[in-house]
Design an enzyme around this catalytic site. Structure first.
Site, PDB file in Angstrom:
ATOM      1  N   SER A  62      37.798 -18.983 -13.096  1.00  0.00           N
ATOM      2  CA  SER A  62      38.981 -18.293 -12.551  1.00  0.00           C
ATOM      3  C   SER A  62      38.884 -17.958 -11.070  1.00  0.00           C
ATOM      4  CB  SER A  62      39.249 -17.020 -13.337  1.00  0.00           C
ATOM      5  OG  SER A  62      39.741 -17.346 -14.602  1.00  0.00           O
ATOM      6  N   LYS A  65      41.388 -19.531  -8.937  1.00  0.00           N
ATOM      7  CA  LYS A  65      42.766 -19.008  -8.882  1.00  0.00           C
ATOM      8  C   LYS A  65      43.099 -18.372  -7.530  1.00  0.00           C
ATOM      9  CE  LYS A  65      42.639 -18.404 -13.883  1.00  0.00           C
ATOM     10  NZ  LYS A  65      42.536 -17.466 -15.016  1.00  0.00           N
ATOM     11  N   TYR A 189      45.121 -27.405 -14.569  1.00  0.00           N
ATOM     12  CA  TYR A 189      44.525 -26.061 -14.652  1.00  0.00           C
ATOM     13  C   TYR A 189      43.069 -26.133 -15.154  1.00  0.00           C
ATOM     14  CZ  TYR A 189      43.540 -21.435 -16.541  1.00  0.00           C
ATOM     15  OH  TYR A 189      42.930 -20.239 -16.838  1.00  0.00           O
ATOM     16  N   TYR A 241      40.900  -8.574 -14.012  1.00  0.00           N
ATOM     17  CA  TYR A 241      41.663  -8.309 -15.245  1.00  0.00           C
ATOM     18  C   TYR A 241      41.646  -6.818 -15.572  1.00  0.00           C
ATOM     19  CZ  TYR A 241      40.251 -13.127 -15.094  1.00  0.00           C
ATOM     20  OH  TYR A 241      39.980 -14.379 -14.647  1.00  0.00           O
ATOM     21  N   VAL A 259      34.789 -16.748 -15.712  1.00  0.00           N
ATOM     22  CA  VAL A 259      33.939 -16.678 -16.901  1.00  0.00           C
ATOM     23  C   VAL A 259      32.672 -17.535 -16.794  1.00  0.00           C
ATOM     24  CG1 VAL A 259      35.634 -15.925 -18.627  1.00  0.00           C
ATOM     25  CG2 VAL A 259      35.350 -18.365 -18.156  1.00  0.00           C
TER      26      VAL A 259
HETATM   27  N1  GLN Z   1      39.327 -21.635 -17.680  1.00  0.00           N
HETATM   28  C1  GLN Z   1      39.185 -20.310 -18.195  1.00  0.00           C
HETATM   29  C2  GLN Z   1      40.256 -20.002 -19.207  1.00  0.00           C
HETATM   30  O1  GLN Z   1      41.364 -20.385 -19.005  1.00  0.00           O
HETATM   31  C3  GLN Z   1      39.221 -19.324 -17.079  1.00  0.00           C
HETATM   32  C4  GLN Z   1      39.116 -17.883 -17.514  1.00  0.00           C
HETATM   33  C5  GLN Z   1      38.325 -17.015 -16.594  1.00  0.00           C
HETATM   34  O2  GLN Z   1      37.500 -17.461 -15.806  1.00  0.00           O
HETATM   35  N2  GLN Z   1      38.510 -15.717 -16.744  1.00  0.00           N
HETATM   36  O3  GLN Z   1      40.042 -19.392 -20.201  1.00  0.00           O
END
Ligand code: GLN
Length: 307
Positions: A62, A65, A189, A241, A259
């Site tokens: 993420s 992003k 994505y 988050y 993650v």
């Molecule tokens: N690719 C992961 C997902 O969509 C990214 C989530 C994350 O890093 N928090 O679940």
């Protein structure tokens, strides 16, 4: 001074028994060594202080992003905010329930639904391969490193198991929030989440956010200062988050987690920082990454809130 603190923290983190849990819902990520730890800090002058596994590539997940948001703002400007909000969600990164209340408009660009909507915007008018190429080239340009690649095994692993993201995407599609075929948007994505980078490369890529939109290495204006300020604001309020409040409280910097266990943190005017420790806390943020950043900002007095 920075170098000494970075080394000290890396040594301390190596000893810690509390390492969190490595993400396993993407099977390929479960294979990563939970003992890994890397930290890299690049200051305004371009000095790099790094320790531990700062040269080992990991899945940025993420953290990508931040960069897709930057690209999408470049394409659509403030019109982006019609497709996605900019309020903290207070819910898990992959929460579905909020989307129903908000009629398919995701709370912010960093939760999964929001990032999928942002990816869809980048994709419009292109083939998936072109959109992905644009994102990857942007990362290579920012890091000044053409060797950054996508880990195809991680992307394929998530493509096979990303049922929840497919649910989010389909749900948004039903509200007309996505323009492209769901499988195309999800493909781009999953692949941009699977970009692999080292702490050093990631800290390089974040430098424009620490220096009002300019990459001090090249003097290139990546984004207008006003936009850099805004991206940092969204990182501070939404980058972790439902752990964003705790991160602001403990670390006091704009940050974005993934993650894969990485965190990019920005000390405005001072430094770009990347940390990696694969074990996560309950909110899906790197446990020791946060602990290390808390120690770093405390010892260097870098929290944006003082001392
Ligand atoms: N690719 C992961 C997902 O969509 C990214 C989530 C994350 O890093 N928090 O679940």
């Amino acid at each position: 001074m920075i170098e000494r603190v970075v080394k000290e923290i890396a040594d301390e983190m190596r000893q810690r028994p509390d390492r969190g849990e490595v993400a396993s819902y993407i099977p390929e990520l479960a294979r990563v060594d939970p003992g890994a730890f890397g930290l890299a800090v690049i200051d305004a002058e371009g000095n790099v202080a790094a320790a531990g596994d700062a040269d080992v590539p990991f899945s940025i997940q993420s953290i990508s992003k931040v960069f897709t948001l930057t690209l999408a703002l470049g394409k659509a400007g403030d019109r982006l905010w019609r497709r996605v909000g900019r309020e903290p969600s207070g819910s898990a990164f992959n929460s579905i329930v909020q989307l129903e209340h908000e009629r398919g408009i995701p709370r912010n660009p960093f939760i999964n639904a929001g990032a999928i909507a942002v990816t869809d915007l980048i994709l419009s008018g292109h083939q998936p391969r072109e959109a992905l190429g644009e994102i990857l080239r942007f990362m290579q340009f920012l890091s000044d490193d053409a060797n950054i690649t996508i880990d195809r095994a991680v992307a394929a692993s998530e493509q096979r198991t990303g049922f929840r993201n497919a649910a989010l995407a389909n749900y948004m599609k039903s509200f007309g929030v996505l323009e492209n075929p769901v499988e195309f948007t999800l493909g781009v994505y999953f692949h941009h989440c699977a970009i692999a980078m080292t702490c050093k490369q990631l800290a390089m890529a974040g430098r424009f956010l620490a220096h009002s939109g300019i990459n001090p290495a090249t003097g290139a204006l990546v984004v207008h200062p006003d936009r850099a300020k805004r991206i940092n604001a969204v990182m501070l309020t939404c980058g972790h988050y439902d752990g964003s409040g705790e991160f602001a409280y403990r670390v006091g910097l704009p940050g974005k987690s993934g993650v894969g266990g990485g965190i990019l943190a920005i000390a405005p005017g001072k430094a770009s920082i990347a940390v990696w420790s694969p074990g996560l806390d309950a909110a899906g943020n790197s446990h020791l990454g946060r602990v290390a950043l808390e120690a770093l900002t405390k010892r260097l007095g870098w929290s944006i809130f003082g001392v």
